[in-house]
Scaffold this motif. Structure first.
Motif, PDB file in Angstrom:
ATOM      1  N   THR A  39      31.291  40.210  44.511  1.00 56.79           N
ATOM      2  CA  THR A  39      31.082  41.167  43.424  1.00 56.79           C
ATOM      3  C   THR A  39      31.673  42.511  43.843  1.00 56.79           C
ATOM      4  O   THR A  39      32.084  42.692  44.987  1.00 56.79           O
ATOM      5  CB  THR A  39      29.576  41.370  43.124  1.00 56.79           C
ATOM      6  OG1 THR A  39      28.956  41.957  44.267  1.00 56.79           O
ATOM      7  CG2 THR A  39      28.886  40.069  42.758  1.00 56.79           C
ATOM      8  N   SER A  86      32.648  44.956  38.786  1.00 58.47           N
ATOM      9  CA  SER A  86      32.118  43.733  38.167  1.00 58.47           C
ATOM     10  C   SER A  86      30.637  43.898  37.824  1.00 58.47           C
ATOM     11  O   SER A  86      30.166  43.335  36.832  1.00 58.47           O
ATOM     12  CB  SER A  86      32.340  42.506  39.058  1.00 58.47           C
ATOM     13  OG  SER A  86      31.572  42.568  40.244  1.00 58.47           O
ATOM     14  N   SER A 113      29.412  43.348  34.027  1.00 54.93           N
ATOM     15  CA  SER A 113      28.313  42.434  33.752  1.00 54.93           C
ATOM     16  C   SER A 113      27.201  43.129  32.969  1.00 54.93           C
ATOM     17  O   SER A 113      26.724  42.610  31.955  1.00 54.93           O
ATOM     18  CB  SER A 113      27.752  41.886  35.065  1.00 54.93           C
ATOM     19  OG  SER A 113      26.579  41.147  34.844  1.00 54.93           O
ATOM     20  N   SER A 142      27.519  39.342  37.714  1.00 56.17           N
ATOM     21  CA  SER A 142      28.561  40.083  38.409  1.00 56.17           C
ATOM     22  C   SER A 142      29.561  39.171  39.128  1.00 56.17           C
ATOM     23  O   SER A 142      30.759  39.452  39.154  1.00 56.17           O
ATOM     24  CB  SER A 142      27.926  41.055  39.406  1.00 56.17           C
ATOM     25  OG  SER A 142      28.895  41.893  39.963  1.00 56.17           O
ATOM     26  N   CYS A 170      31.913  37.804  36.553  1.00 58.46           N
ATOM     27  CA  CYS A 170      32.827  38.877  36.136  1.00 58.46           C
ATOM     28  C   CYS A 170      33.880  39.150  37.195  1.00 58.46           C
ATOM     29  O   CYS A 170      35.050  39.368  36.872  1.00 58.46           O
ATOM     30  CB  CYS A 170      32.035  40.144  35.810  1.00 58.46           C
ATOM     31  SG  CYS A 170      31.081  40.012  34.283  1.00 58.46           S
ATOM     32  N   TYR A 171      33.493  39.113  38.473  1.00 58.02           N
ATOM     33  CA  TYR A 171      34.472  39.347  39.535  1.00 58.02           C
ATOM     34  C   TYR A 171      35.510  38.230  39.575  1.00 58.02           C
ATOM     35  O   TYR A 171      36.711  38.495  39.722  1.00 58.02           O
ATOM     36  CB  TYR A 171      33.780  39.493  40.895  1.00 58.02           C
ATOM     37  CG  TYR A 171      34.692  40.093  41.936  1.00 58.02           C
ATOM     38  CD1 TYR A 171      35.019  41.445  41.906  1.00 58.02           C
ATOM     39  CD2 TYR A 171      35.247  39.317  42.936  1.00 58.02           C
ATOM     40  CE1 TYR A 171      35.871  41.998  42.843  1.00 58.02           C
ATOM     41  CE2 TYR A 171      36.098  39.861  43.889  1.00 58.02           C
ATOM     42  CZ  TYR A 171      36.407  41.209  43.829  1.00 58.02           C
ATOM     43  OH  TYR A 171      37.263  41.763  44.755  1.00 58.02           O
TER      44      TYR A 171
END
Length: 80
Positions: free
Chosen positions: A32, A36, A40, A53, A56-57
């Motif tokens: 993360t 991110s 998130s 997260s 998202c990363y």
């Protein structure tokens, strides 16, 4: 729409440019980042589900928002 496009919305989290890291070993690479985390949190606030997260990363890596190739990788130098 608020941002005009998903592209404009999502790239705001990296200030509209690719973040280039300089990892020497895979063990240095995080799951993360502050970016991110922010992505998130904002997506969840907007009603999205399953957008932690780490997810998202991984999206940021796949979309080219983050260059996480190892410094020794040929792609790292091509992307810098």
């Amino acid at each position: 729409t608020e941002f005009g496009s998903f592209d404009k919305y999502i790239w705001q989290f990296t200030a509209f440019k690719t973040k280039t890291n300089a990892w020497n070993k895979l063990s240095q690479m995080p799951a993360t980042s502050p970016e991110s985390d922010a992505m998130s949190k904002d997506l969840k606030k907007r009603g999205f589900k399953f957008v932690g997260s780490t997810i998202c990363y991984a999206y940021m890596q796949a979309a080219g928002m983050v260059n996480d190739h190892l410094v020794s990788c040929f792609r790292y130098k091509e992307l810098v």
